[in-house]
Design a protein around this motif. Sequence first.
Motif, mmCIF file in Angstrom:
data_model
loop_
_atom_site.group_PDB
_atom_site.id
_atom_site.type_symbol
_atom_site.label_atom_id
_atom_site.label_comp_id
_atom_site.label_asym_id
_atom_site.label_seq_id
_atom_site.Cartn_x
_atom_site.Cartn_y
_atom_site.Cartn_z
ATOM 1 N N UNK A 4 0.433 9.418 -10.181
ATOM 2 C CA UNK A 4 -0.275 9.214 -8.984
ATOM 3 C C UNK A 4 -0.892 7.906 -9.019
ATOM 4 N N UNK A 5 -1.556 7.517 -10.123
ATOM 5 C CA UNK A 5 -1.816 6.205 -9.951
ATOM 6 C C UNK A 5 -0.857 5.235 -9.872
ATOM 7 N N UNK A 6 0.146 5.416 -10.419
ATOM 8 C CA UNK A 6 1.337 4.608 -10.611
ATOM 9 C C UNK A 6 1.901 4.350 -9.224
ATOM 10 N N UNK A 7 1.953 5.474 -8.683
ATOM 11 C CA UNK A 7 2.543 5.744 -7.146
ATOM 12 C C UNK A 7 1.636 4.790 -6.327
ATOM 13 N N UNK A 8 0.195 4.846 -6.481
ATOM 14 C CA UNK A 8 -0.372 3.980 -5.652
ATOM 15 C C UNK A 8 -0.208 2.542 -5.664
ATOM 16 N N UNK A 9 -0.114 2.234 -6.943
ATOM 17 C CA UNK A 9 -0.002 0.591 -7.279
ATOM 18 C C UNK A 9 1.424 0.323 -6.441
ATOM 19 N N UNK A 10 2.425 1.176 -6.742
ATOM 20 C CA UNK A 10 3.742 0.571 -6.295
ATOM 21 C C UNK A 10 3.835 0.722 -4.822
ATOM 22 N N UNK A 11 3.198 1.607 -4.167
ATOM 23 C CA UNK A 11 3.338 1.490 -2.743
ATOM 24 C C UNK A 11 2.570 0.370 -2.280
ATOM 25 N N UNK A 12 1.475 0.058 -2.858
ATOM 26 C CA UNK A 12 0.674 -1.308 -2.309
ATOM 27 C C UNK A 12 1.698 -2.455 -2.720
ATOM 28 N N UNK A 13 2.071 -2.579 -3.980
ATOM 29 C CA UNK A 13 2.964 -3.774 -4.039
ATOM 30 C C UNK A 13 4.381 -3.848 -3.331
ATOM 31 N N UNK A 14 4.757 -2.800 -3.029
ATOM 32 C CA UNK A 14 5.941 -2.877 -1.918
ATOM 33 C C UNK A 14 5.559 -3.697 -0.787
ATOM 34 N N UNK A 15 4.348 -3.436 -0.432
ATOM 35 C CA UNK A 15 3.867 -4.188 0.831
ATOM 36 C C UNK A 15 3.991 -5.621 0.813
ATOM 37 N N UNK A 16 3.779 -6.198 -0.397
ATOM 38 C CA UNK A 16 4.069 -7.647 -0.541
ATOM 39 C C UNK A 16 5.621 -8.184 -0.182
ATOM 40 N N UNK A 23 -2.165 -10.432 -6.879
ATOM 41 C CA UNK A 23 -2.652 -10.377 -8.222
ATOM 42 C C UNK A 23 -3.014 -8.889 -8.614
ATOM 43 N N UNK A 24 -3.208 -8.777 -9.947
ATOM 44 C CA UNK A 24 -3.598 -7.669 -10.606
ATOM 45 C C UNK A 24 -4.763 -7.105 -10.001
ATOM 46 N N UNK A 25 -5.858 -8.020 -9.755
ATOM 47 C CA UNK A 25 -6.931 -7.686 -9.390
ATOM 48 C C UNK A 25 -7.123 -7.316 -7.829
ATOM 49 N N UNK A 26 -6.242 -7.994 -6.976
ATOM 50 C CA UNK A 26 -6.118 -7.691 -5.611
ATOM 51 C C UNK A 26 -5.417 -6.312 -5.513
ATOM 52 N N UNK A 27 -4.358 -5.915 -6.168
ATOM 53 C CA UNK A 27 -3.901 -4.726 -6.367
ATOM 54 C C UNK A 27 -5.093 -3.638 -6.598
ATOM 55 N N UNK A 28 -5.656 -3.805 -7.802
ATOM 56 C CA UNK A 28 -6.811 -2.859 -8.171
ATOM 57 C C UNK A 28 -7.615 -2.649 -6.994
ATOM 58 N N UNK A 39 -3.516 -1.734 -14.001
ATOM 59 C CA UNK A 39 -2.252 -2.039 -13.086
ATOM 60 C C UNK A 39 -1.201 -2.706 -13.865
ATOM 61 N N UNK A 40 -1.634 -3.649 -14.892
ATOM 62 C CA UNK A 40 -0.799 -4.329 -15.558
ATOM 63 C C UNK A 40 0.135 -3.336 -16.182
ATOM 64 N N UNK A 41 -0.557 -2.512 -16.842
ATOM 65 C CA UNK A 41 0.211 -1.484 -17.626
ATOM 66 C C UNK A 41 1.200 -0.598 -16.886
ATOM 67 N N UNK A 42 0.919 -0.421 -15.535
ATOM 68 C CA UNK A 42 1.578 0.211 -14.799
ATOM 69 C C UNK A 42 2.949 -0.545 -14.521
ATOM 70 N N UNK A 43 2.910 -1.965 -14.317
ATOM 71 C CA UNK A 43 4.189 -2.488 -14.322
ATOM 72 C C UNK A 43 5.031 -2.689 -15.463
ATOM 73 N N UNK A 44 4.336 -2.736 -16.761
ATOM 74 C CA UNK A 44 5.326 -2.822 -17.561
ATOM 75 C C UNK A 44 5.956 -1.364 -17.887
ATOM 76 N N UNK A 45 5.399 -0.342 -17.705
ATOM 77 C CA UNK A 45 6.030 1.128 -17.853
ATOM 78 C C UNK A 45 6.557 1.726 -16.666
ATOM 79 N N UNK A 46 6.476 0.762 -15.548
ATOM 80 C CA UNK A 46 7.148 1.429 -14.344
ATOM 81 C C UNK A 46 8.514 1.511 -14.526
#
Length: 123
Positions: A4-16, A23-28, A39-46
């Motif tokens: 669920x955490x990754x989903x959140x990050x991805x959905x946010x990231x897709x808005x860019x 940045x990782x900070x902004x996403x967080x 967040x960074x971890x979610x990137x590498x493992x997504x």
Amino acid sequence: MPTSFEEKIYSLLRQVPRGRVTTYGELAKAAKTKAYRAVGRAMKSNPYSFVRMDAKNQNDSRAKNPYAPIVPCHRVVKSNGEIGGFAHGIKKKIEILKKEGVIVKNNKVVDFEKLLFSKDKFK
DNA sequence: GTCGTGACTAGCC
DNA sequence: CGGCTAGCCACGA
């Protein structure tokens, strides 16, 4: 399966949008968490970070841009404008960004502040 | 349950 | 500018 955490990050990231970065900070912050590192971890493992180099279906909008990962992780940079890391290699990341109109010099995004997609721009 | 790891950040020297 | 430190959090072993 993304958590669920990754989903959140991805959905946010897709808005860019392309041509912009965040940045990782902004996403967080946008995700209301301080898990910068996570967040960074979610990137590498997504599982969706994979760049489509060979879209077969030309009707697929993503086919127009060979570099169109479902999750545009290449648009995520460090808080000081540096590129940070990338699973496919920093070089590749810079290439993709350049292709989208983001100039990178000395490992840093040019006009970073202007291109930054800050947290209040997220829905 | 604990431990190590990291595409991070901010602060200090 | 470079290097070190302490926080931070999710995830896999």
